[in-house]
Design a protein around this motif. Structure first.
Motif, PDB file in Angstrom:
ATOM      1  N   PRO A   7       0.813  -1.229   0.000  1.00 23.79           N
ATOM      2  CA  PRO A   7       0.000   0.000   0.000  1.00 23.79           C
ATOM      3  C   PRO A   7       0.841   1.272   0.000  1.00 23.79           C
ATOM      4  O   PRO A   7       0.491   2.249  -0.675  1.00 23.79           O
ATOM      5  N   ALA A   8       1.960   1.276   0.756  1.00 24.31           N
ATOM      6  CA  ALA A   8       2.818   2.465   0.784  1.00 24.31           C
ATOM      7  C   ALA A   8       3.416   2.728  -0.590  1.00 24.31           C
ATOM      8  O   ALA A   8       3.451   3.879  -1.064  1.00 24.31           O
ATOM      9  N   PHE A   9       3.896   1.675  -1.240  1.00 24.16           N
ATOM     10  CA  PHE A   9       4.451   1.824  -2.588  1.00 24.16           C
ATOM     11  C   PHE A   9       3.389   2.321  -3.552  1.00 24.16           C
ATOM     12  O   PHE A   9       3.628   3.261  -4.335  1.00 24.16           O
ATOM     13  N   ALA A  10       2.223   1.710  -3.536  1.00 24.27           N
ATOM     14  CA  ALA A  10       1.168   2.046  -4.497  1.00 24.27           C
ATOM     15  C   ALA A  10       0.710   3.493  -4.333  1.00 24.27           C
ATOM     16  O   ALA A  10       0.562   4.221  -5.322  1.00 24.27           O
ATOM     17  N   LEU A  11       0.491   3.918  -3.094  1.00 24.09           N
ATOM     18  CA  LEU A  11      -0.043   5.260  -2.865  1.00 24.09           C
ATOM     19  C   LEU A  11       0.960   6.328  -3.277  1.00 24.09           C
ATOM     20  O   LEU A  11       0.605   7.304  -3.963  1.00 24.09           O
ATOM     21  N   THR A  12       2.207   6.179  -2.876  1.00 25.93           N
ATOM     22  CA  THR A  12       3.196   7.212  -3.202  1.00 25.93           C
ATOM     23  C   THR A  12       3.552   7.202  -4.688  1.00 25.93           C
ATOM     24  O   THR A  12       3.762   8.263  -5.283  1.00 25.93           O
ATOM     25  N   TRP A  13       3.615   6.034  -5.299  1.00 19.73           N
ATOM     26  CA  TRP A  13       3.913   5.973  -6.731  1.00 19.73           C
ATOM     27  C   TRP A  13       2.796   6.624  -7.541  1.00 19.73           C
ATOM     28  O   TRP A  13       3.046   7.387  -8.479  1.00 19.73           O
ATOM     29  N   TRP A  14       1.546   6.322  -7.182  1.00 17.68           N
ATOM     30  CA  TRP A  14       0.416   6.946  -7.891  1.00 17.68           C
ATOM     31  C   TRP A  14       0.443   8.454  -7.726  1.00 17.68           C
ATOM     32  O   TRP A  14       0.252   9.196  -8.702  1.00 17.68           O
ATOM     33  N   LEU A  15       0.668   8.943  -6.502  1.00 17.69           N
ATOM     34  CA  LEU A  15       0.631  10.383  -6.269  1.00 17.69           C
ATOM     35  C   LEU A  15       1.750  11.084  -7.037  1.00 17.69           C
ATOM     36  O   LEU A  15       1.553  12.184  -7.573  1.00 17.69           O
TER      37      LEU A  15
END
Length: 460
Positions: A7-15
């Motif tokens: 989740p940390a990877f996905a959220l920051t990469w998307w943002l």
């Protein structure tokens, strides 16, 4: 670790991808995206090799990118801005090298440029919009630096996962604040566009990140399994954060030899992307004069970029509305037509600054020459080899005059002064127009007559 890392990877990469997609030409957004992307890659590396030097160095990179964001947020008129930008560019490789060489807490040396940039931003916080932004960024930077210090501290201070999550939350808040700053600078709305992108990202996480997490849990610490899962998540979340560029690439592949089809689709998609970011009509009349002037200067800077003009609040100006009504009933609802008419209005306003027929270089011509040749025509006289092919005689003479006799600082000052003159006339027209224009309560010929009558009554 996968339950936290994915989740940390996905959220920051998307943002990070979302920030770049907002305006790929802005260095501010690229620097913020660099901070978020570095953290996302650090999380992936930590999942394979917890506590490794590579992961720790990557977690230090956001501090350097954050410092670059703070310098980019300094107001253009601040004398220290140019020196801060040059200093930041020179400091990045030096401090990154120190982060690689120094062990443990020594890597916190990367916080030094961030401290200096934030202090400078706080000193000029009265000129930054929105005004609470510097304080919010400073508070978030303190939390990030504290979390990074805990993570880098020697000795066993407990599991690293909660600290990694804390750093991720700080960076997500940082990215959101940068998005707010960009929206305020452009005079756009943020919430609808951000919500649309977040919904797409949430759907991608549910469809992709869940299975990826289960796969990682089934093969812990196996790089051959973990790395492809993070690559898959990066591609899917990148598509959610960069829908426009992704569609452009797909169109180029799918419609390789159909230039007109690609061009028509690009125009429609450009309008669709702009709609969630445009301000409501009733917000335009609520602008104060200083904000209106700033938006006019920005529109003149973007006069050759239809995508940016589409998102400008000035597409709702009453003078644009009058031109649309002369086109017919359906033109007022076409976003691309509004952008074209806004550009025509700005060009007309610049043309009114022209003192006489022909070309001259006297003081009376400076504002017209600066705006017409360097904004409307988009000439870049100070380039090493400025473009002159296809230009008329006056344009060639203007380029030679700018290069030989006008310092760049003087030209920028003339552009600002000319933009102020254009903004003054547009502002007077806005405040003198009948308020019923805001609701489109009248239409057709009657609307044209109404706004024309308001124009005659506003003159003494």
């Amino acid at each position: 670790m996968p339950a936290v890392a994915v989740p940390a990877f996905a959220l920051t990469w998307w943002l990070g991808c979302y920030l770049v997609a907002r305006d790929p030409s802005r260095a501010l957004l690229w620097r913020a995206a660099g901070a978020l992307g570095a953290y996302a890659v650090a999380v992936a590396v930590w999942s394979v090799a917890p506590g490794s030097v590579a992961a720790e160095v990557l977690l230090c990179v956001p501090a350097l990118c954050w410092a670059g964001v703070a310098t980019a947020l300094l107001p253009p008129g601040v004398p220290e801005r140019r020196r801060a930008e040059l200093g930041w560019a020179a400091a990045v490789p030096v401090f990154l090298g120190l982060a690689v060489a120094l062990p443990g807490l020594g890597k916190l040396v990367v916080v030094a440029p961030l401290i200096g940039a934030m202090v400078l931003l706080l000193l000029h916080r009265g000129q930054v919009r929105p005004h609470p932004l510097p304080a919010a960024l400073a508070a978030t930077a303190v939390l990030y630096a504290a979390s990074l210090g805990v993570l880098l501290a020697s000795g066993d201070l407990g599991p690293a996962e909660p600290v990694l999550v804390a750093i991720g939350l700080d960076l997500v808040l940082f990215g959101f604040l940068v998005a707010v700053a960009d929206a305020v600078e452009a005079g756009e709305r943020l919430a609808p566009d951000l919500r649309r992108s977040f919904v797409a990202a949430a759907a991608a996480v549910l469809l992709c990140a869940g299975p990826a997490t289960l796969t990682m849990l089934a093969a812990p610490r196996t790089a051959a399994v973990i790395v492809p899962q993070f690559v898959l998540i990066a591609v899917v979340l990148g598509a959610a954060g960069l829908p426009g560029p992704m569609r452009t690439v797909l169109d180029r592949v799918a419609f390789l030899h159909q230039d007109r089809l690609r061009r028509d689709r690009a125009e429609l998609l450009m309008a669709a992307e702009a709609l969630p970011r445009r301000r409501e009509r009733h917000r335009l009349i609520a602008l104060d004069e200083d904000e209106f002037r700033r938006l006019t200067r920005r529109a003149l800077d973007d006069i050759g970029d239809v995508a940016r003009l589409l998102r400008s609040p000035l597409v709702e100006l009453p003078t644009v509305e009058r031109r649309l009504h002369t086109r017919g009933a359906g033109a007022a609802e076409q976003s691309l037509v509004r952008a074209v008419e806004l550009r025509a209005v700005l060009v007309e306003q610049v043309r009114e600054l022209k003192p006489a027929v022909g070309f001259d270089t006297t003081a009376q011509w400076r504002h017209y020459n600066a705006l017409h040749f360097c904004r409307v025509l988009g000439l870049r006289p100070y380039d090493r080899d400025p473009r002159t092919d296809g230009l008329d005689r006056d344009a060639v003479r203007a380029v030679e005059w700018f290069r030989g006799q006008v310092p760049p600082e003087s030209l920028e000052q003339w552009v600002r002064e000319g933009a102020e003159l254009v903004a003054d006339r547009l502002w007077r027209d806005l405040v003198a127009t009948d308020p019923r224009w805001l609701t489109r309560a009248v239409s057709g010929v009657r609307a044209v007559a109404l706004v024309d009558r308001s124009n005659t009554t506003r003159r003494p």
